[in-house]
Write a protein that holds these residues in place. Sequence first.
Motif, PDB file in Angstrom:
ATOM      1  N   LYS A  48     -34.459  17.004  -1.254  1.00 32.12           N
ATOM      2  CA  LYS A  48     -34.130  15.677  -0.673  1.00 32.12           C
ATOM      3  C   LYS A  48     -33.847  16.049   1.010  1.00 32.12           C
ATOM      4  O   LYS A  48     -32.677  16.334   1.308  1.00 32.12           O
ATOM      5  CB  LYS A  48     -32.942  15.236  -1.499  1.00 32.12           C
ATOM      6  N   LEU A  49     -34.772  15.472   1.247  1.00 34.99           N
ATOM      7  CA  LEU A  49     -35.409  15.756   3.031  1.00 34.99           C
ATOM      8  C   LEU A  49     -34.831  14.527   3.340  1.00 34.99           C
ATOM      9  O   LEU A  49     -35.139  13.087   2.916  1.00 34.99           O
ATOM     10  CB  LEU A  49     -36.366  16.376   3.072  1.00 34.99           C
ATOM     11  N   ASP A  50     -34.020  14.534   4.653  1.00 29.35           N
ATOM     12  CA  ASP A  50     -34.071  12.759   5.191  1.00 29.35           C
ATOM     13  C   ASP A  50     -34.784  13.278   6.752  1.00 29.35           C
ATOM     14  O   ASP A  50     -35.669  13.986   6.737  1.00 29.35           O
ATOM     15  CB  ASP A  50     -32.263  12.839   5.674  1.00 29.35           C
ATOM     16  N   GLU A  51     -34.660  11.582   7.320  1.00 30.19           N
ATOM     17  CA  GLU A  51     -35.679  11.440   8.686  1.00 30.19           C
ATOM     18  C   GLU A  51     -35.562  12.627   9.860  1.00 30.19           C
ATOM     19  O   GLU A  51     -36.254  12.732  10.282  1.00 30.19           O
ATOM     20  CB  GLU A  51     -35.759  10.183   8.539  1.00 30.19           C
ATOM     21  N   SER A  52     -34.207  13.408   9.397  1.00 29.12           N
ATOM     22  CA  SER A  52     -34.239  14.041  10.606  1.00 29.12           C
ATOM     23  C   SER A  52     -33.902  15.657   9.707  1.00 29.12           C
ATOM     24  O   SER A  52     -33.850  16.574  10.546  1.00 29.12           O
ATOM     25  CB  SER A  52     -32.107  13.714  11.223  1.00 29.12           C
ATOM     26  N   ASN A  61     -32.490  17.069   7.933  1.00 30.06           N
ATOM     27  CA  ASN A  61     -31.404  17.598   7.131  1.00 30.06           C
ATOM     28  C   ASN A  61     -31.412  17.499   5.456  1.00 30.06           C
ATOM     29  O   ASN A  61     -32.706  16.630   5.479  1.00 30.06           O
ATOM     30  CB  ASN A  61     -30.660  16.782   7.955  1.00 30.06           C
ATOM     31  N   ALA A  62     -31.302  18.280   4.415  1.00 33.75           N
ATOM     32  CA  ALA A  62     -31.608  18.293   3.134  1.00 33.75           C
ATOM     33  C   ALA A  62     -30.284  18.838   2.628  1.00 33.75           C
ATOM     34  O   ALA A  62     -29.374  18.852   3.271  1.00 33.75           O
ATOM     35  CB  ALA A  62     -32.731  19.290   2.532  1.00 33.75           C
ATOM     36  N   SER A 102     -26.114  22.508   0.865  1.00 35.61           N
ATOM     37  CA  SER A 102     -26.876  21.524   2.435  1.00 35.61           C
ATOM     38  C   SER A 102     -27.423  22.132   3.733  1.00 35.61           C
ATOM     39  O   SER A 102     -26.869  23.013   4.167  1.00 35.61           O
ATOM     40  CB  SER A 102     -24.915  20.661   2.933  1.00 35.61           C
ATOM     41  N   PRO A 110     -38.682  12.229   3.565  1.00 33.62           N
ATOM     42  CA  PRO A 110     -38.071  10.600   3.469  1.00 33.62           C
ATOM     43  C   PRO A 110     -39.203   9.856   3.514  1.00 33.62           C
ATOM     44  O   PRO A 110     -40.287  10.352   3.459  1.00 33.62           O
ATOM     45  CB  PRO A 110     -37.026  10.696   4.505  1.00 33.62           C
TER      46      PRO A 110
END
Length: 630
Positions: free
Chosen positions: A430-434, A436-437, A502, A555
């Motif tokens: 699961k990725l975020d907008e930055s 990172n996952a 992470s 995201p």
Amino acid sequence: MIKNIYTLLLIALWAVATPVSASTPDLLKGANAIVNQEEKVFTVHSLSKGTTHVKRVVTIYNEHGNDHAKLYVHHDKLNKVDFIKGTSFDRNGKKIKNLKNSEIRNVSASSADNEVLDNRIMIAELTHQVYPYKVEFEYQTTSSNMLFYPTWIPLSNSKTSVAKATFQVIMPKGMTLRYRESNLKEKVHQWSTATHDLYSWEVSNLTPVESEPYAPHMLELLPMVRTAPSDFEVQGYKGNMDTWEAYGKWINQLNEGRDVLPEATKAKLQAMVAGIDDPVEKIKKVYQYLQSNTRYVSIQLGLGGWQPFEASFVDSKGYGDCKALTNYTKAMLQAVGIPSIYALVNGGSNERGVLTDFPSSQFNHVILSVPMKQDTLWLECTSQFESAGFSGSFTGDRHALLITPTGGKLVKTQEYTAKDNLQSRLATVKLDESGNAVAQVQTRYTGIAHEDHRDVIHNLSPEEQRKWLYRTISIPAFDLKSYAFDLKKGRMPEVNEKLELSLRQLATVSGKRMFLTPNLMNRWTTVPQNTGNRKYEVVRSSAYINVDTIVYEMPAGFALEFKPNDLSFSTAFGSFESKVTIDGRQVTYIRTLQMDKGRYKPEVYAAMVAFMNEVYKADQQQVVFVKSIQ
């Protein structure tokens, strides 16, 4: 007469005052040292005794050649060192020093706590710090273990040249020398006297052998002469080695009467398997008993290097070497009605295969063969945690010598194919907008592919296991939140691994775009170079299949801008497929790589490198997303 022959063979080989720089340019090129002259003479005195005499002169040109200034001579109860001499000279041929007997160290060859050896090593050293310099060593050993005749490898180091080297064998009339030549320009020179047969080999002007990627074992490439007896004797046990059958008969002599168990132990074993009809389940019970009640200790004392301790000894003491533990297991299986066969094998993941056309003592390990109706079950009797019937990379896919009641018989142990050695991974990320996952990763390792994890599970503490994972997980930046291993034993054992990770900057964000390399953990980062004209055959010794299924949740607010094409290509070396599918915010990447083992002609190397480059490029491909304008 023998003294006169010996004297002729040891006529002065070098002039001490010769400056060390007198070498041809071809020999100097790429060499850290040059063997100016070496002579090895093996004299057989009888079925049970022989002498080896070696004289060697080496010029050392830099610190990388200093190993040649150190002499290691092994000895034990059956092999005695008669003398060691040494002298060193500077670049002008002036003597630096003579080796003193007090400077020769005599140390144990044991390197582990679980070894009981009479093997020792005499170490002589004449290292000098000003280059070039020359060392001369001369030594002699006498052996009463005539199971082994010498192997002559004049060019044994890849950065060493040889100006001249000779090897002679002196045999009494009536005794037969067996030999096998490899990579020699000139074959044996043979002549006789009234009392002896003599054999001589010579090489000159040998330059360093440079290996190539995926080359055959170095022992296949070097000039070499292997020798072996026909008839021999070790501590009163006479044998013949002309055939594998005959050699096996000698091993039978050593083992005879050593498989007798105490009656109480027989009764215990029989009660343990009472009510079990399946032979495999009986074998597992006995094998588990072995693992729970014994431990491995390497015991190499005199004839004990080849003769097992009695089964009753192991039963009472709870330990033994590979021979003793295998003999003990054979006796226990016999007690419950399961016949099995003691088998010699060359153990090790990188050991050279047995020369099937040259019967001789080529083995370093003993395992147990249990014939079944459909196939053969092999038991590694020295391990306290191995799965019953799994040979793996240590003894799998190679020749073993079964020691049957009628003598030796060569057979192949179990082969492990690409399908057996599977690494199958499923990850959800699961990725975020930055960029990172967080990731949940489950990986199943089977066959040989499970061995690293098996060893980690049994040999490392939880903290050491965590450190090992940090070293081996191929992700640039991550934190290991949790992990778990589950080992399932069987003839095809497996390890299931669960990771919670992470991931920092898994995807690269640049402006409104996000760049994602979907191959999460299994990218190829290097490939061998194409070396142009290939000299040696191409050998791939491992086979495996990797299947990676990585599911990404992107995201919100990002739309697909580019995805790589699906790929599929197949060659004689293996096959590759990769596919990326997009379903809304879900990106699924599936990669399947199969690598096969085999031996190929030198000219196909370029094609193999091209295939590997295609895999490398495919692993670097990216999916590009662009952030929607709100």
